[in-house]
Design a protein around this motif. Structure first.
Motif, mmCIF file in Angstrom:
data_model
loop_
_atom_site.group_PDB
_atom_site.id
_atom_site.type_symbol
_atom_site.label_atom_id
_atom_site.label_comp_id
_atom_site.label_asym_id
_atom_site.label_seq_id
_atom_site.Cartn_x
_atom_site.Cartn_y
_atom_site.Cartn_z
ATOM 1 N N TRP A 42 46.423 44.110 14.006
ATOM 2 C CA TRP A 42 46.973 43.790 14.141
ATOM 3 C C TRP A 42 48.482 42.779 15.271
ATOM 4 O O TRP A 42 49.334 43.140 15.980
ATOM 5 N N PRO A 43 47.621 41.845 16.630
ATOM 6 C CA PRO A 43 48.619 41.635 17.350
ATOM 7 C C PRO A 43 49.354 40.572 17.511
ATOM 8 O O PRO A 43 50.567 40.645 17.550
ATOM 9 N N ALA A 44 49.711 40.279 15.751
ATOM 10 C CA ALA A 44 49.953 38.908 15.732
ATOM 11 C C ALA A 44 51.610 39.720 15.661
ATOM 12 O O ALA A 44 52.799 38.577 15.265
ATOM 13 N N VAL A 45 51.891 41.076 15.196
ATOM 14 C CA VAL A 45 53.640 41.685 15.011
ATOM 15 C C VAL A 45 54.201 41.377 16.615
ATOM 16 O O VAL A 45 56.011 40.757 16.282
ATOM 17 N N VAL A 46 53.495 40.339 17.044
ATOM 18 C CA VAL A 46 54.557 39.591 18.098
ATOM 19 C C VAL A 46 55.541 38.480 18.122
ATOM 20 O O VAL A 46 56.806 38.047 18.224
ATOM 21 N N VAL A 47 54.528 37.386 17.171
ATOM 22 C CA VAL A 47 55.633 36.555 16.331
ATOM 23 C C VAL A 47 57.304 36.984 15.550
ATOM 24 O O VAL A 47 57.957 36.501 15.925
ATOM 25 N N PRO A 48 56.789 37.786 14.828
ATOM 26 C CA PRO A 48 57.932 38.300 14.175
ATOM 27 C C PRO A 48 59.120 38.373 15.393
ATOM 28 O O PRO A 48 60.006 38.611 15.139
ATOM 29 N N ALA A 49 58.165 39.293 15.878
ATOM 30 C CA ALA A 49 59.376 39.921 16.859
ATOM 31 C C ALA A 49 60.380 39.397 18.113
ATOM 32 O O ALA A 49 61.370 39.055 18.107
ATOM 33 N N VAL A 50 59.278 38.328 18.759
ATOM 34 C CA VAL A 50 60.198 37.443 19.217
ATOM 35 C C VAL A 50 61.508 37.161 18.262
ATOM 36 O O VAL A 50 62.505 35.877 18.895
ATOM 37 N N ALA A 51 61.236 36.171 16.982
ATOM 38 C CA ALA A 51 62.073 35.329 16.362
ATOM 39 C C ALA A 51 63.066 36.728 16.196
ATOM 40 O O ALA A 51 64.395 35.472 16.477
ATOM 41 N N ALA A 52 62.963 38.077 15.758
ATOM 42 C CA ALA A 52 64.371 38.973 16.309
ATOM 43 C C ALA A 52 65.115 38.528 16.673
ATOM 44 O O ALA A 52 65.945 38.310 17.058
ATOM 45 N N VAL A 53 64.023 38.292 18.469
ATOM 46 C CA VAL A 53 64.944 38.792 19.094
ATOM 47 C C VAL A 53 66.046 37.414 19.846
ATOM 48 O O VAL A 53 67.132 37.313 19.899
ATOM 49 N N LEU A 54 65.364 37.078 19.337
ATOM 50 C CA LEU A 54 65.404 35.521 19.763
ATOM 51 C C LEU A 54 66.612 34.725 18.955
ATOM 52 O O LEU A 54 68.406 34.081 19.574
ATOM 53 N N PHE A 55 66.533 34.585 17.366
ATOM 54 C CA PHE A 55 67.176 34.525 16.661
ATOM 55 C C PHE A 55 67.959 35.547 15.582
ATOM 56 O O PHE A 55 68.768 35.245 14.208
ATOM 57 N N GLY A 56 67.987 36.435 15.293
ATOM 58 C CA GLY A 56 68.285 37.255 14.546
ATOM 59 C C GLY A 56 67.696 38.273 13.295
ATOM 60 O O GLY A 56 66.709 37.953 13.688
ATOM 61 N N GLU A 57 68.779 39.284 12.964
ATOM 62 C CA GLU A 57 67.754 39.835 12.006
ATOM 63 C C GLU A 57 67.165 39.016 10.836
ATOM 64 O O GLU A 57 66.039 39.365 10.508
ATOM 65 N N LYS A 58 67.692 37.678 10.662
ATOM 66 C CA LYS A 58 67.781 37.272 8.657
ATOM 67 C C LYS A 58 66.381 35.795 9.511
ATOM 68 O O LYS A 58 65.201 36.373 8.077
ATOM 69 N N VAL A 59 66.171 35.634 10.881
ATOM 70 C CA VAL A 59 65.030 34.399 10.946
ATOM 71 C C VAL A 59 64.038 35.636 11.123
ATOM 72 O O VAL A 59 62.668 35.661 11.001
ATOM 73 N N GLY A 60 63.820 37.533 12.146
ATOM 74 C CA GLY A 60 63.298 38.258 12.327
ATOM 75 C C GLY A 60 62.573 38.701 10.997
ATOM 76 O O GLY A 60 60.775 38.300 11.087
ATOM 77 N N GLY A 61 63.402 39.028 9.743
ATOM 78 C CA GLY A 61 63.010 39.723 8.946
ATOM 79 C C GLY A 61 62.193 39.010 7.943
ATOM 80 O O GLY A 61 61.137 38.970 7.219
ATOM 81 N N CYS A 62 62.574 37.693 7.814
ATOM 82 C CA CYS A 62 62.169 36.671 6.717
ATOM 83 C C CYS A 62 61.093 36.043 6.841
ATOM 84 O O CYS A 62 59.763 35.852 5.907
ATOM 85 N N SER A 63 60.901 35.729 8.167
ATOM 86 C CA SER A 63 60.232 35.101 8.756
ATOM 87 C C SER A 63 59.171 36.021 8.870
ATOM 88 O O SER A 63 57.715 36.045 8.237
ATOM 89 N N ALA A 64 59.268 36.945 8.982
ATOM 90 C CA ALA A 64 57.849 38.650 8.799
ATOM 91 C C ALA A 64 57.415 39.026 7.308
ATOM 92 O O ALA A 64 56.061 38.913 7.016
ATOM 93 N N ALA A 65 58.181 38.401 6.691
ATOM 94 C CA ALA A 65 58.372 38.854 5.139
ATOM 95 C C ALA A 65 57.043 37.608 4.943
ATOM 96 O O ALA A 65 55.850 38.127 3.974
ATOM 97 N N LEU A 66 57.361 36.179 4.825
ATOM 98 C CA LEU A 66 56.630 35.008 4.554
ATOM 99 C C LEU A 66 55.648 35.193 5.371
ATOM 100 O O LEU A 66 54.517 34.733 4.666
ATOM 101 N N GLY A 67 55.258 35.088 6.713
ATOM 102 C CA GLY A 67 53.974 35.160 7.006
ATOM 103 C C GLY A 67 52.827 36.634 6.470
ATOM 104 O O GLY A 67 51.741 36.293 6.700
ATOM 105 N N ILE A 68 53.236 37.640 6.606
ATOM 106 C CA ILE A 68 52.696 38.951 5.769
ATOM 107 C C ILE A 68 51.976 38.592 5.185
ATOM 108 O O ILE A 68 51.045 38.251 4.003
ATOM 109 N N LEU A 69 53.019 37.386 3.891
ATOM 110 C CA LEU A 69 52.789 37.169 2.512
ATOM 111 C C LEU A 69 51.838 35.812 2.692
ATOM 112 O O LEU A 69 50.431 36.714 2.036
ATOM 113 N N VAL A 70 51.732 35.633 3.131
ATOM 114 C CA VAL A 70 50.542 34.233 2.784
ATOM 115 C C VAL A 70 49.521 35.088 4.638
ATOM 116 O O VAL A 70 48.026 34.292 3.235
ATOM 117 N N SER A 71 49.502 35.675 4.766
ATOM 118 C CA SER A 71 48.317 36.319 5.560
ATOM 119 C C SER A 71 47.011 36.563 4.729
ATOM 120 O O SER A 71 46.314 37.094 4.870
#
Length: 184
Positions: A42-71
């Protein structure tokens, strides 16, 4: 005129959708067929990590949850497994990263990435162990209950296969993007 807090919610929601979609698409195209008891390389792990660092825990956590669900739905179609293991583990891992990195420094990020991914990996290991007792694992057609020790090997695989991407790719991406985007 839209109140400021409403505009912020729309901005956060937009970021969650964008990063969640990017996570799902990146994960889909970087899968390469490699998996360990259903846990994909899973190299894609960088995407929500960047989101979490730049925009905070809510954006990082929720975008990761949404992305893994779809994937997960696209990869193996096991919605209930994704909702019980993939979504919570991804949300927790990237929520921790975003929470600890409110004041970004490389040291804080490395600590948060290590802790967040370790916790998320343990949730995945434990979740797949429990799942395997009653249901087939992804990419299998038969129920094959895992031994208790599998929790450790699945957790280790998840952590070891993803942490290099978090350590090597996220810090330079954050440096390149930070300051060029708005804050939530």
């Amino acid at each position: 005129m839209v109140p400021e807090n409403v505009g912020k919610r729309y901005f956060e929601t937009s970021l969650i959708i964008v990063f969640g979609s990017l996570y799902a698409v990146t994960g889909y195209f970087t899968f390469f067929g490699i998996n360990f008891y259903g846990v994909r390389f899973w190299p894609a792990v960088v995407v929500p990590a960047v989101a979490a660092v730049l925009f905070g825990e809510k954006v990082g956590g929720c975008s990761a949850a949404l992305g893994i669900l779809v994937s997960d739905i696209l990869a193996h179609g096991m919605l209930f497994l994704s909702l019980t293991v993939g979504v919570p583990s991804n949300f927790i891992a990237f929520y921790i990263i975003g929470k600890v990195c409110r004041r970004y420094s490389l040291k804080r990020y490395m600590i948060s990435a290590t802790i967040g991914l370790a916790v998320g990996s343990i949730v995945i290991g434990l979740g797949l162990f429990l799942w395997s007792q009653a249901f087939p694992l992804p990419f299998n057609s038969q129920i094959t209950p895992l031994a208790f020790e599998a929790i450790f090997s699945i957790s280790a695989w998840t952590f070891i296969s993803e942490i290099p991407f978090l350590y090597i790719l996220v810090p330079p991406l954050v440096r390149m993007i930070k300051g060029r985007v708005g804050k939530v």
